[in-house]
Design an enzyme around this catalytic site. Structure first.
Site, short mmCIF file in Angstrom:
data_model
loop_
_atom_site.label_atom_id
_atom_site.label_comp_id
_atom_site.label_asym_id
_atom_site.label_seq_id
_atom_site.Cartn_x
_atom_site.Cartn_y
_atom_site.Cartn_z
CB ALA A 63 -1.23 0.13 1.29
N GLY A 102 0.66 -4.72 1.40
CA GLY A 102 0.08 -5.73 0.27
C GLY A 102 0.29 -5.50 -1.02
CD GLU A 105 -2.15 -7.66 2.96
OE1 GLU A 105 -3.01 -7.10 3.53
OE2 GLU A 105 -1.06 -6.56 3.04
CD GLU A 125 1.23 -5.63 5.92
OE1 GLU A 125 2.24 -6.20 6.60
OE2 GLU A 125 0.05 -5.33 4.90
N1 CAA Z 1 4.26 2.90 0.72
C1 CAA Z 1 5.24 5.06 0.06
N2 CAA Z 1 6.22 5.30 0.30
C2 CAA Z 1 6.80 3.61 -0.06
C3 CAA Z 1 6.97 2.70 -0.02
C4 CAA Z 1 5.26 2.43 -0.01
N3 CAA Z 1 5.28 0.94 0.52
N4 CAA Z 1 7.94 1.30 -0.37
C5 CAA Z 1 8.60 2.80 -0.30
N5 CAA Z 1 8.69 3.59 -0.23
C6 CAA Z 1 9.02 4.84 -0.75
C7 CAA Z 1 9.76 5.56 -0.47
O1 CAA Z 1 9.50 6.53 0.67
C8 CAA Z 1 11.09 6.25 -1.29
O2 CAA Z 1 11.34 6.97 -1.66
P1 CAA Z 1 11.92 8.31 -1.00
O3 CAA Z 1 12.58 8.19 -2.63
O4 CAA Z 1 10.45 9.61 -2.06
O5 CAA Z 1 12.77 8.65 -0.23
C9 CAA Z 1 11.42 5.19 -2.04
O6 CAA Z 1 9.98 4.60 -2.48
C10 CAA Z 1 11.96 3.79 -2.43
O7 CAA Z 1 12.55 3.25 -0.90
P2 CAA Z 1 13.89 3.26 -0.45
O8 CAA Z 1 14.64 4.28 0.08
O9 CAA Z 1 13.29 2.01 1.22
O10 CAA Z 1 14.13 2.05 -1.03
P3 CAA Z 1 14.86 0.47 -1.29
O11 CAA Z 1 14.99 -0.16 -2.25
O12 CAA Z 1 15.93 1.22 0.14
O13 CAA Z 1 13.87 0.08 -0.35
C11 CAA Z 1 11.68 -1.01 0.27
C12 CAA Z 1 13.03 -0.32 -1.45
C13 CAA Z 1 12.63 -3.34 0.82
C14 CAA Z 1 10.27 -2.09 -0.41
C15 CAA Z 1 11.62 -0.38 1.10
O14 CAA Z 1 11.03 0.94 0.37
C16 CAA Z 1 10.66 -0.83 2.07
O15 CAA Z 1 10.72 -1.66 3.19
N6 CAA Z 1 9.29 -0.56 1.88
C17 CAA Z 1 8.14 -0.63 2.56
C18 CAA Z 1 7.39 -1.79 2.83
C19 CAA Z 1 6.45 -2.18 3.07
O16 CAA Z 1 6.23 -1.84 4.49
N7 CAA Z 1 4.86 -2.57 2.81
C20 CAA Z 1 3.53 -2.27 3.84
C21 CAA Z 1 2.98 -1.29 3.43
S1 CAA Z 1 1.48 -0.95 4.38
C22 CAA Z 1 0.37 -2.17 3.79
O17 CAA Z 1 1.37 -2.65 2.64
C23 CAA Z 1 -0.63 -1.92 3.97
C24 CAA Z 1 -1.55 -3.60 3.81
O18 CAA Z 1 -1.68 -4.24 4.12
C25 CAA Z 1 -2.69 -2.95 2.81
#
Ligand code: CAA
Length: 695
Positions: A63, A102, A105, A125
């Protein structure tokens, strides 16, 4: 506008490609486009099956976290997942990169999952204070059982494609191009091959064992301060007990409960705060200088820890010592670090030998002529540091970066007598050990932008959390901690015990109370800091001398076996002590203070107000670039609980007006508490500190 999902039809398969760089977050545009594309593919007589794949480096990171806390925009991700699962034509998810939250998921709602062998999948999450709310808590245990589902969701750790395949979460691992593999797989499916995850019960095969796993998780996480963890366990239990639809409803309400918590607001704040620290003016357009060989000059244990840190990150290290014995001692200590790691099974003997092969010990400054950077970690004495920098200036190659680790001396002063002030930078590694993640990157007035970029790049390479700091005694973290310690001292004089203060802050979530931390850092160091800062102290502000008196008794902290606590051995937990309380009683008596009852809430309110006020002062003075940098520094360097978001976010959550009014009340009695001007400025504009968290 680029399409969020593009559709091509290949071999009778509709290929839906998610395109939302950099990580294909499932924002409203992607969700809408996915639903439309699923509907169109179902209506298109040319297609027999559907493949969903992500463009770029990953399937999807889940998400869009930025949308949380704002009004929901339809369709929700759970609806999208349900539409995928309900598709009349079979749906195959083709996974590569890190498929998270997500994103995973969505894949679980597909009828089949094919993965690249290097893919990783996870449900992180919980690290954002929420739970997998797009069917993840219901679909994962249906496929993999309670143990694996809970492990993934409670830890948030991603697993490899192989592990996911053994758990039944992935159907096939591709041995070549995952896209081509998924299309061929989908093309071979018939309409009857639909296999909705919500109808599967593979993971429920042994319901008694399933309930035992739930009970064990409740036992283990029952006292966890993370609200989401308890709710995840409830949802996974609901997956077994309720029909699928009921389970999804249960999950939805638990997800919304979590989303509304301060914990989730705090953890989401930290997610973006950590990524924002590198967005500073100096780094715009600056390219880090290449660093492969680093010189180290200084004292143990700092140089030994730094050497191991640098070697672990693949760098070469040249360690300078003034004499053969000292050099043998220092290199011997680095070797013992690796002996220990090898005997603990953390590093193989081969890897340890390879890392040590990149370590060279030298006795002359000349031997540093080829290094790309030198880090000096000499005692906090300006004369020593100036003389070291003078020698380095004479031997280093042009463009080499000169790093000082000082947290209290002025980096600008160090640059004054050398020919290359633009190459000088401060990098303060928090604590001598490699464990604390914070590295404060101290930027002097002459530091060149590419040198700042080099500092950030090195810190990242070492796995650290770099935060920019201007020049201030203690830098950001040290200054905020000092303010909280002073607030604690004032309360001890008024009637609290140091042990009560520590317990109150631990109850709030800190790893250590302020007096436990002070014992670890050394009481004499605190006195030295106060002496350095004395000229800045408002003469009308209260001064507390309990720490001075303890030092007079030889109680310097853990290193002397006694400080605020007694320590039977170097590593034993401290025990409370009557001698300390006698000193406290004498100090109160000398000042005519009649001790009063101090509640846990007051301790927490005062210490947090002191931290936020100091943070506001650092922002006013331009020492910290933005409030969220202070939060990151406190979380990664000083044990501030991540789920509380840092002192500045905590003040926002408590309400800036409330915190400002508390400060004003306290300030009636002591000028130390006078609110920093920034409070009024923000309150006047109806803003919180978060309004300053811009890039
Ligand atoms: N939503 C919005 N922005 C996100 C994102 C997300 N899920 N994941 C990453 N980004 C953004 C970061 O903020 C970053 O933005 P900037 O370049 O503007 O700073 C950009 O994407 C790149 O991210 P990273 O710098 O972290 O890149 P990375 O290669 O080091 O890592 C990653 C990539 C492993 C995917 C890491 O970004 C990460 O762990 N992201 C979060 C994943 C997460 O927690 N997902 C769950 C979301 S909640 C959900 O999905 C709820 C649900 O059940 C409905």
């Amino acid at each position: 506008m680029d399409q969020a999902v593009t559709v091509t039809v290949e071999d009778g398969v509709a290929v839906l490609t998610i395109q939302n760089p950099p990580v294909n977050a499932l924002n409203a545009a992607v969700r809408t486009a996915l639903v439309d594309a699923i509907d169109e593919a179902n209506a298109d007589p040319r297609t027999i099956a559907i493949v969903i794949i992500g463009d770029g480096r990953t399937f999807s990171a889940g998400a869009d976290i930025d949308e949380f806390g704002k009004p929901f925009v339809s369709p929700w991700l759970p609806e999208v997942c349900n539409r995928v699962e309900a598709s009349a034509k079979p749906v195959v998810a083709a996974l590569h990169g890190t498929t998270l939250g997500g994103g995973f998921e969505l894949a679980l709602a597909a009828h089949y999952r094919i993965a690249d062998p290097r893919a990783r999948v996870g449900l992180p999450e919980v690290t954002l204070g929420i739970l997998p709310g797009a069917g993840g808590t219901q679909r994962t245990p249906r496929l993999a059982g309670a143990a694996i589902a809970l492990d993934m969701m409670l830890s948030g750790r991603p697993i490899s494609a192989d592990e996911a395949a053994s758990a039944g979460l992935i159907d096939e691992i591709s041995d070549g191009d995952v896209r081509a593999h998924a299309i061929a797989f989908a093309a071979s499916l018939t309409e009857h091959a639909r296999r909705p995850t919500g109808e599967r019960r593979d993971g429920f095969a042994d319901s008694i064992e399933y309930e035992q796993v739930i009970a064990a998780a409740r036992q283990e996480f029952g006292r966890s301060p993370l609200i989401a963890q308890g709710k995840i366990i409830d949802c996974v239990e609901a997956a077994l007990l309720l029909p699928f639809e009921g389970g999804l409803g249960f999950e939805e309400s638990a997800f919304l409960d979590c989303l509304e918590t301060d914990q989730s607001a705090a953890l989401r704040h930290v997610f973006f705060a950590e990524r924002r620290t590198a967005k500073i003016p100096e780094l715009e357009g600056a390219t880090p200088r290449p660093v492969e060989l680093v010189g180290l000059v200084g004292r143990e244990p700092m140089v030994v820890n730094l050497a191991a840190l640098l070697l672990d990150a693949g760098l070469g290290v040249v360690l300078l010592e003034s004499g053969a014995t000292a050099l043998a001692d220092a290199t011997g200590r680095v070797e013992r670090v690796y002996d220990h790691l090898v005997s603990g099974g953390n590093v193989t003997a081969h890897d340890a030998a390879e890392r040590l092969s990149r370590l060279t010990g030298v006795l002359q400054y000349d031997a540093l002529s080829s290094v790309d950077m030198v880090i000096e970690a000499t005692p906090e004495d300006m004369d020593i540091k100036k003389s070291v920098f003078g020698y380095l200036d004479g031997v280093l190659k042009p463009g080499a970066v000169l790093v000082t680790t000082t947290s209290c001396l002025d980096v600008n002063d160090l640059t004054q007598h050398i020919s290359r002030p633009q190459d000088v930078l401060g990098l303060h590694f928090n604590g001598p050990g490699a464990s604390a993640k914070l590295v404060e990157v101290v930027v002097g007035t002459t530091t060149a932008p590419d040198v700042v970029a080099t500092g950030f790049a090195l810190a990242k390479r070492l796995g650290k959390a770099p935060v920019r700091s201007g020049i201030a005694d203690g830098l950001i973290g040290g200054a905020v901690m000092a303010a909280s310690r002073h607030a604690a001292d004032l309360l001890v004089e008024e009637g609290a015990t140091p042990y009560q203060i520590d317990a109150a802050m631990r109850a709030w979530g800190f790893a250590l109370g302020p007096y436990q931390a002070l014992d670890a850092a050394g009481l004499d160091n605190e006195l030295a800091r106060r002496a350095r800062m004395a000229h800045l102290w408002d003469p009308t502000a209260k001064v507390v001398q309990i720490t001075d008196k303890l030092c007079e008794l030889g109680r310097f902290g853990r290193k002397s076996g006694a400080g605020y606590y007694d320590y039977a051995t170097q590593n034993s937990p401290g025990t409370e002590n009557d001698e300390v309380m006698a000193v406290v009683a004498l100090e109160r008596q000398a000042k005519g203070i009649v001790p009063r009852e101090v509640s846990q809430a007051e301790i927490q309110d005062r210490l947090l107000a002191a931290m936020a006020n100091e943070g506001a002062g650092l922002l006013d003075r331009g020492i910290a670039h933005r409030p969220s940098d202070i939060d990151v520094a406190m979380i990664h360097g000083h044990g501030f609980p991540r789920a509380r978001g840092g002192p500045m976010l905590s003040a926002d959550l408590a309400g800036l007006l409330t915190v400002r009014n508390r400060l004003r009340d306290y300030a009636m009695d002591d000028v130390f508490w006078t609110p920093a001007p920034l409070f009024d400025e923000l309150i006047k504009n109806g803003q919180g500190f978060d309004a300053l968290n811009t890039v």
